[in-house]
Scaffold this motif. Structure first.
Motif, PDB file in Angstrom:
ATOM      1  N   CYS A   1      44.281  50.922  40.039  1.00 26.96           N
ATOM      2  CA  CYS A   1      45.318  49.467  40.056  1.00 26.96           C
ATOM      3  C   CYS A   1      46.683  50.020  40.088  1.00 26.96           C
ATOM      4  CB  CYS A   1      45.271  49.058  39.021  1.00 26.96           C
ATOM      5  SG  CYS A   1      43.844  48.148  38.294  1.00 26.96           S
ATOM      6  N   ILE A   2      47.231  50.945  39.530  1.00 23.18           N
ATOM      7  CA  ILE A   2      48.629  51.281  40.056  1.00 23.18           C
ATOM      8  C   ILE A   2      48.936  52.461  41.703  1.00 23.18           C
ATOM      9  CG2 ILE A   2      49.911  54.009  38.751  1.00 23.18           C
ATOM     10  CD1 ILE A   2      48.795  53.478  36.503  1.00 23.18           C
ATOM     11  N   TYR A   3      47.862  52.891  41.946  1.00 24.28           N
ATOM     12  CA  TYR A   3      47.794  53.391  43.698  1.00 24.28           C
ATOM     13  C   TYR A   3      47.986  52.154  44.069  1.00 24.28           C
ATOM     14  CZ  TYR A   3      46.833  55.522  47.910  1.00 24.28           C
ATOM     15  OH  TYR A   3      46.761  55.774  49.273  1.00 24.28           O
TER      16      TYR A   3
ATOM     17  N   SER B   1      55.808  35.261  45.521  1.00 23.35           N
ATOM     18  CA  SER B   1      55.030  35.341  44.375  1.00 23.35           C
ATOM     19  C   SER B   1      53.635  35.366  45.285  1.00 23.35           C
ATOM     20  CB  SER B   1      54.781  33.599  44.214  1.00 23.35           C
ATOM     21  OG  SER B   1      53.965  33.546  43.420  1.00 23.35           O
ATOM     22  N   LEU B   2      53.408  34.798  46.318  1.00 21.65           N
ATOM     23  CA  LEU B   2      51.886  34.905  47.334  1.00 21.65           C
ATOM     24  C   LEU B   2      51.344  36.487  47.546  1.00 21.65           C
ATOM     25  CD1 LEU B   2      49.607  33.585  48.120  1.00 21.65           C
ATOM     26  CD2 LEU B   2      50.404  33.200  50.548  1.00 21.65           C
ATOM     27  N   HIS B   3      52.405  36.851  48.027  1.00 17.82           N
ATOM     28  CA  HIS B   3      52.084  38.767  47.905  1.00 17.82           C
ATOM     29  C   HIS B   3      51.380  39.568  47.085  1.00 17.82           C
ATOM     30  CE1 HIS B   3      51.808  42.777  50.142  1.00 17.82           C
ATOM     31  NE2 HIS B   3      52.860  42.946  49.033  1.00 17.82           N
ATOM     32  N   PHE B   4      52.729  39.405  45.846  1.00 21.55           N
ATOM     33  CA  PHE B   4      51.939  40.179  44.532  1.00 21.55           C
ATOM     34  C   PHE B   4      51.083  39.417  44.045  1.00 21.55           C
ATOM     35  CE2 PHE B   4      56.587  41.682  45.276  1.00 21.55           C
ATOM     36  CZ  PHE B   4      56.138  42.876  45.413  1.00 21.55           C
ATOM     37  N   GLY B   5      50.976  38.203  43.699  1.00 22.66           N
ATOM     38  CA  GLY B   5      49.652  37.131  43.444  1.00 22.66           C
ATOM     39  C   GLY B   5      48.528  37.275  43.857  1.00 22.66           C
ATOM     40  N   SER B   6      48.384  37.688  45.025  1.00 23.28           N
ATOM     41  CA  SER B   6      46.840  38.776  45.666  1.00 23.28           C
ATOM     42  C   SER B   6      46.627  39.885  44.764  1.00 23.28           C
ATOM     43  CB  SER B   6      47.281  38.950  47.251  1.00 23.28           C
ATOM     44  OG  SER B   6      47.717  37.313  47.564  1.00 23.28           O
ATOM     45  N   TYR B   7      47.652  40.797  44.375  1.00 24.06           N
ATOM     46  CA  TYR B   7      47.536  42.197  44.030  1.00 24.06           C
ATOM     47  C   TYR B   7      46.458  41.592  42.963  1.00 24.06           C
ATOM     48  CZ  TYR B   7      48.451  45.651  41.442  1.00 24.06           C
ATOM     49  OH  TYR B   7      47.983  46.895  40.250  1.00 24.06           O
ATOM     50  N   VAL B   8      47.003  40.216  42.056  1.00 19.19           N
ATOM     51  CA  VAL B   8      46.205  40.049  41.086  1.00 19.19           C
ATOM     52  C   VAL B   8      44.640  40.231  41.247  1.00 19.19           C
ATOM     53  CG1 VAL B   8      45.933  38.021  38.668  1.00 19.19           C
ATOM     54  CG2 VAL B   8      48.125  39.229  39.997  1.00 19.19           C
TER      55      VAL B   8
ATOM     56  N   ILE C   1      38.391  45.014  41.381  1.00 16.86           N
ATOM     57  CA  ILE C   1      38.286  45.943  40.964  1.00 16.86           C
ATOM     58  C   ILE C   1      37.603  46.077  38.900  1.00 16.86           C
ATOM     59  CG2 ILE C   1      39.117  48.198  39.922  1.00 16.86           C
ATOM     60  CD1 ILE C   1      41.152  48.108  41.891  1.00 16.86           C
ATOM     61  N   VAL C   2      38.131  45.420  38.116  1.00 18.55           N
ATOM     62  CA  VAL C   2      37.397  45.718  36.809  1.00 18.55           C
ATOM     63  C   VAL C   2      35.761  44.842  36.661  1.00 18.55           C
ATOM     64  CG1 VAL C   2      37.842  44.593  34.497  1.00 18.55           C
ATOM     65  CG2 VAL C   2      40.005  45.220  35.588  1.00 18.55           C
ATOM     66  N   PHE C   3      36.192  43.712  37.134  1.00 19.72           N
ATOM     67  CA  PHE C   3      34.460  43.216  36.959  1.00 19.72           C
ATOM     68  C   PHE C   3      33.539  44.047  38.479  1.00 19.72           C
ATOM     69  CE2 PHE C   3      36.765  39.770  35.302  1.00 19.72           C
ATOM     70  CZ  PHE C   3      35.737  39.357  34.875  1.00 19.72           C
ATOM     71  N   SER C   4      34.179  44.794  38.940  1.00 20.19           N
ATOM     72  CA  SER C   4      33.874  45.968  40.187  1.00 20.19           C
ATOM     73  C   SER C   4      32.762  46.872  39.258  1.00 20.19           C
ATOM     74  CB  SER C   4      34.132  45.614  40.883  1.00 20.19           C
ATOM     75  OG  SER C   4      34.015  46.231  42.388  1.00 20.19           O
ATOM     76  N   ARG C   5      34.023  47.348  38.183  1.00 16.87           N
ATOM     77  CA  ARG C   5      33.229  48.477  37.010  1.00 16.87           C
ATOM     78  C   ARG C   5      32.392  47.521  35.712  1.00 16.87           C
ATOM     79  NH1 ARG C   5      34.512  48.281  32.015  1.00 16.87           N
ATOM     80  NH2 ARG C   5      33.668  50.161  30.777  1.00 16.87           N
ATOM     81  N   LYS C   6      32.642  46.474  35.714  1.00 15.06           N
ATOM     82  CA  LYS C   6      32.128  45.877  35.136  1.00 15.06           C
ATOM     83  C   LYS C   6      30.101  45.667  35.006  1.00 15.06           C
ATOM     84  CE  LYS C   6      35.113  43.124  32.211  1.00 15.06           C
ATOM     85  NZ  LYS C   6      34.550  43.268  30.897  1.00 15.06           N
ATOM     86  N   VAL C   7      30.472  45.731  36.589  1.00 19.92           N
ATOM     87  CA  VAL C   7      29.130  45.908  37.157  1.00 19.92           C
ATOM     88  C   VAL C   7      28.213  47.039  37.478  1.00 19.92           C
ATOM     89  CG1 VAL C   7      27.444  45.080  39.372  1.00 19.92           C
ATOM     90  CG2 VAL C   7      29.282  43.322  38.515  1.00 19.92           C
TER      91      VAL C   7
ATOM     92  N   ASN D   1      42.094  45.983  52.976  1.00 20.69           N
ATOM     93  CA  ASN D   1      42.548  44.590  52.702  1.00 20.69           C
ATOM     94  C   ASN D   1      42.905  44.096  51.374  1.00 20.69           C
ATOM     95  OD1 ASN D   1      40.756  42.252  54.602  1.00 20.69           O
ATOM     96  ND2 ASN D   1      39.932  44.842  55.139  1.00 20.69           N
ATOM     97  N   ALA D   2      42.956  45.044  50.578  1.00 22.26           N
ATOM     98  CA  ALA D   2      43.414  45.354  48.729  1.00 22.26           C
ATOM     99  C   ALA D   2      45.128  45.488  48.953  1.00 22.26           C
ATOM    100  CB  ALA D   2      42.385  45.547  47.779  1.00 22.26           C
ATOM    101  N   GLY D   3      45.806  45.840  49.842  1.00 21.61           N
ATOM    102  CA  GLY D   3      46.637  47.173  49.865  1.00 21.61           C
ATOM    103  C   GLY D   3      48.249  46.140  50.334  1.00 21.61           C
ATOM    104  N   TYR D   4      47.261  46.290  52.498  1.00 24.38           N
ATOM    105  CA  TYR D   4      48.259  46.299  52.918  1.00 24.38           C
ATOM    106  C   TYR D   4      47.891  44.757  53.338  1.00 24.38           C
ATOM    107  CZ  TYR D   4      49.118  51.115  53.008  1.00 24.38           C
ATOM    108  OH  TYR D   4      49.099  52.702  52.428  1.00 24.38           O
ATOM    109  N   SER D   5      46.698  44.066  53.247  1.00 23.16           N
ATOM    110  CA  SER D   5      46.459  42.727  53.913  1.00 23.16           C
ATOM    111  C   SER D   5      45.596  41.891  52.918  1.00 23.16           C
ATOM    112  CB  SER D   5      45.959  43.061  55.195  1.00 23.16           C
ATOM    113  OG  SER D   5      45.650  41.994  55.816  1.00 23.16           O
ATOM    114  N   ASN D   6      46.866  41.867  51.393  1.00 27.40           N
ATOM    115  CA  ASN D   6      46.312  41.626  50.601  1.00 27.40           C
ATOM    116  C   ASN D   6      46.179  40.379  50.570  1.00 27.40           C
ATOM    117  OD1 ASN D   6      48.538  41.452  50.223  1.00 27.40           O
ATOM    118  ND2 ASN D   6      48.576  41.934  47.893  1.00 27.40           N
ATOM    119  N   THR D   7      46.650  39.116  51.290  1.00 23.33           N
ATOM    120  CA  THR D   7      46.941  37.737  50.929  1.00 23.33           C
ATOM    121  C   THR D   7      45.511  37.367  51.918  1.00 23.33           C
ATOM    122  OG1 THR D   7      48.284  37.535  53.008  1.00 23.33           O
ATOM    123  CG2 THR D   7      49.437  37.514  50.934  1.00 23.33           C
ATOM    124  N   MET D   8      44.631  37.945  52.514  1.00 17.05           N
ATOM    125  CA  MET D   8      43.539  37.190  53.611  1.00 17.05           C
ATOM    126  C   MET D   8      42.337  36.820  52.496  1.00 17.05           C
ATOM    127  SD  MET D   8      44.333  36.688  56.965  1.00 17.05           S
ATOM    128  CE  MET D   8      42.665  37.184  57.012  1.00 17.05           C
TER     129      MET D   8
END
Length: 618
Positions: free
Chosen positions: A18-20, A126-133, A139-145, A171-178
């Motif tokens: 997540c930091i990366y 707001s959309l750009h950084f909201g997509s990071y959420v 990632i969090v739920f992938s770990r849980k699974v 897609n998560a870092g550079y094209s995250n609003t898709m």
């Protein structure tokens, strides 16, 4: 530091990843993230909450927004239907997922004195950084699974490989609003609660499953394939199938609730279609060049093409696919829930005629499914760890190389070395592991196609030339010209072809793509002589070239004769150059003809069609 002191190994992976991604997102802010497809997904929000014009009665407002923010080259995201209203061709699921970011952006715009038009910089950021959420959630739920199946070490390794070793990183870092980043998160949450429901059968869990499924389907209707996984969970033979059926009957109230929630989530879309089109169910993708070809899926291209092949640009998924064997051996009761999803999803994705899915890194349409593929990937790693030393070494080497390759190629595509849609096998190997490209290397890319449909014929001196047809209209046995042949005027010989207000279209010359060329593309040059006794500006007419799919135009070009300053009472030569499209089917065909929109007749003679094919690059 106390916050991180008691974290487990896999939790450290989540924090680190997540930091990366936060570093990538914060240092790669696009000029305008509300653009192209995202513009279409997002458009529902400002239309509803700011302009109060969901039917786009005043479409000039949207055109002004496009001009101001360079949101798209053409307004392909919507089109006008009978009745004058405009229909957004994209489903509204992504707008619901964007809603929190939109509201935050609107508040910031109000407080900060920015334009509250729904598209100014506060909304964009707001959309750009909201997509990071959503990336964090995925990632969090992938770990849980993964922790439901594996220990901390296997979960740690699998998470690293999943996020850094696949095009999910891009897609998560550079094209995250898709949509793919968002639906990945939905899938991760969905899978976790599928597991939880089958452990406890609690109503709250099936509500979450329904919400995640409904939002995924409303975002991309093809995601209905996600329903296969809960349906087949625990089914592996005839007896388990009977038990699953019995379980669902016993929980019928929950199943009814599940279906009701999905219906309610989809209801706004049905009402929107009904209002705009008069139909509750409507195929909003009206571009004939795009659609499902279920009888002719492009599976080989989707998996192995150097243009966008999944296994070429995301080879980590080869290991995940091989992991199905280990999943079957070690966890047969859930194997079919994962494997049937994989097969059906691949088939659906591969059946879309635009199988390369426009600009992206690799197969973006399969990104969300990797939240599911994380489990077979984990089982591959698990079996490798338990295997013999040779197998461990081979697995370590492959995983490390695939990790490095994905990170490096992610850098390459963001630096413009890997092209987002024009890759070929020859160009791929020309730039493989290269940090710079040579000018000559660009010649090995697929042909450049304009976004606005305006294309100019290049220097064709090196092209292979074929004369396709010449029509002088002298031969009376050519029955298609009966009723059109005329002796009033002629450029050569005795006859010409006449079109008038009773026959506004000339007979069309038609050729299928497969009979034209076996190349990636070709240029067609249509030329003819035209004659009119009145000014073409007052008697509009056009030379037309198009490609047809099931009687629908999907690449239409005209040469309007009015602005061409043609002389009256004189034969004028007119020319139209046309580059073939990426034909959906090889049986799609070229059609070229003249179209009269005025009242005075025009005459056509010595029409010629020539084909120019590019020479294969060595």
């Amino acid at each position: 530091m106390k916050l991180f002191k008691n974290l487990t190994l896999s939790q450290y992976a989540v924090v680190g990843l997540c930091i990366y991604l936060a570093l990538i997102v914060s240092t790669n802010i696009p000029k305008n993230p509300i653009a192209w497809d995202v513009f279409g997904y997002y458009l529902y929000l400002p239309l509803t909450f700011i302009y109060h014009d969901l039917g786009m009665k005043n479409v000039d407002v949207i055109q002004a927004i496009i001009a101001k923010y360079s949101s798209t080259a053409t307004f392909y995201q919507a089109y006008q239907v009978d009745g004058g209203l405009w229909l957004d061709k994209y489903p509204m699921g992504m707008a619901i997922l964007y809603l929190p970011s939109f509201l935050i952006g609107h508040i910031i715009a109000l407080l900060g004195g920015f334009p509250t038009d729904g598209f100014s910089r506060p909304y964009q950021l707001s959309l750009h950084f909201g997509s990071y959420v959503y990336s964090i959630i995925g990632i969090v739920f992938s770990r849980k699974v993964l922790r439901k199946f594996f220990n901390e070490s296997i979960t740690f390794i699998t998470l690293i490989l999943l996020v850094l070793g696949t095009n999910y990183l891009h897609n998560a870092g550079y094209s995250n609003t898709m949509s793919h980043n968002y639906i990945f998160a939905l899938y991760a949450v969905l899978l976790f609660y599928i597991i939880k429901w089958h452990e406890s059968y609690k109503t709250k869990h099936i509500i979450i499953i329904a919400i995640m499924s409904g939002l995924a389907i409303l975002s991309r209707p093809s995601e209905a394939v996600c329903l296969v996984t809960p349906l087949l969970w625990g089914v592996y033979d005839k007896q388990s199938l009977k038990l699953k059926f019995k379980l669902l009957l016993g929980k019928w109230k929950q199943i009814v609730l599940f279906g009701t929630i999905i219906f309610l989530i989809g209801l706004p879309q049905l009402l929107y279609f009904k209002w705009i089109t008069g139909k509750y169910l409507y195929m909003s993708y009206n571009n004939p060049g795009e659609g499902f070809e279920f009888l002719n899926p492009y599976i080989t291209q989707v998996l192995f093409s150097f243009r966008k092949g999944w296994y070429i640009y995301t080879p980590m998924m080869i290991l995940a696919t091989l992991g199905f064997y280990s999943l079957y051996k070690l966890k047969k009761e859930i194997f079919w829930a994962f494997f049937v999803f994989f097969i059906l999803n691949l088939y659906i994705v591969s059946s879309w005629s635009c199988w390369w899915y426009a600009d992206s890194f690799g197969q973006r349409a399969l990104v969300q499914s990797m939240a599911i593929m994380a489990v077979p990937l984990g089982f591959f790693i698990y079996r490798a760890v338990l295997g013999k030393m040779f197998r461990k070494i081979i697995t370590i080497v492959l995983c490390c190389f695939f990790l490095f390759l994905n990170i490096f190629q992610t850098w390459q595509i963001n630096d413009g070395i890997i092209h987002t849609s024009r890759m070929t096998k020859k160009y791929y190997w020309k730039v493989f592991l290269k940090t710079k490209i040579k000018e000559d290397d660009l010649n090995y890319l697929l042909v450049s196609r304009s976004y606005d449909g305006i294309e100019k014929m290049p220097d064709i001196s090196s092209f292979n030339h074929t004369k396709l047809a010449i029509f002088d209209y002298e031969d009376s046995t050519e029955t298609e010209f009966a009723g059109y042949r005329d002796t009033t005027y002629s450029h050569s010989g005795k006859y010409s072809l006449r079109i008038d207000s009773t026959n506004v279209f000339s007979p069309s010359y038609k050729r299928t793509y497969q009979s034209l060329t076996d190349k990636e593309y070709a240029w067609v040059r249509v030329s003819a002589y035209v004659y009119c006794s009145v000014d073409f500006k007052s008697n509009p007419a056009s030379m037309v070239a198009t490609f047809m799919h099931n009687e629908w135009n999907y690449k239409y070009t005209i040469n309007d004769l009015g602005p061409a300053n043609l002389e009256t009472n004189k034969w004028n030569k007119v020319v139209l150059d046309y580059m073939t499209p990426e034909a959906r089917l090889k049986t799609d065909y070229l059609s070229t003809y003249f179209w009269l929109r005025g009242k005075s007749p025009i005459y056509i003679d010595d029409m010629r069609i020539d084909l120019y094919e590019p020479v294969d690059k060595k």
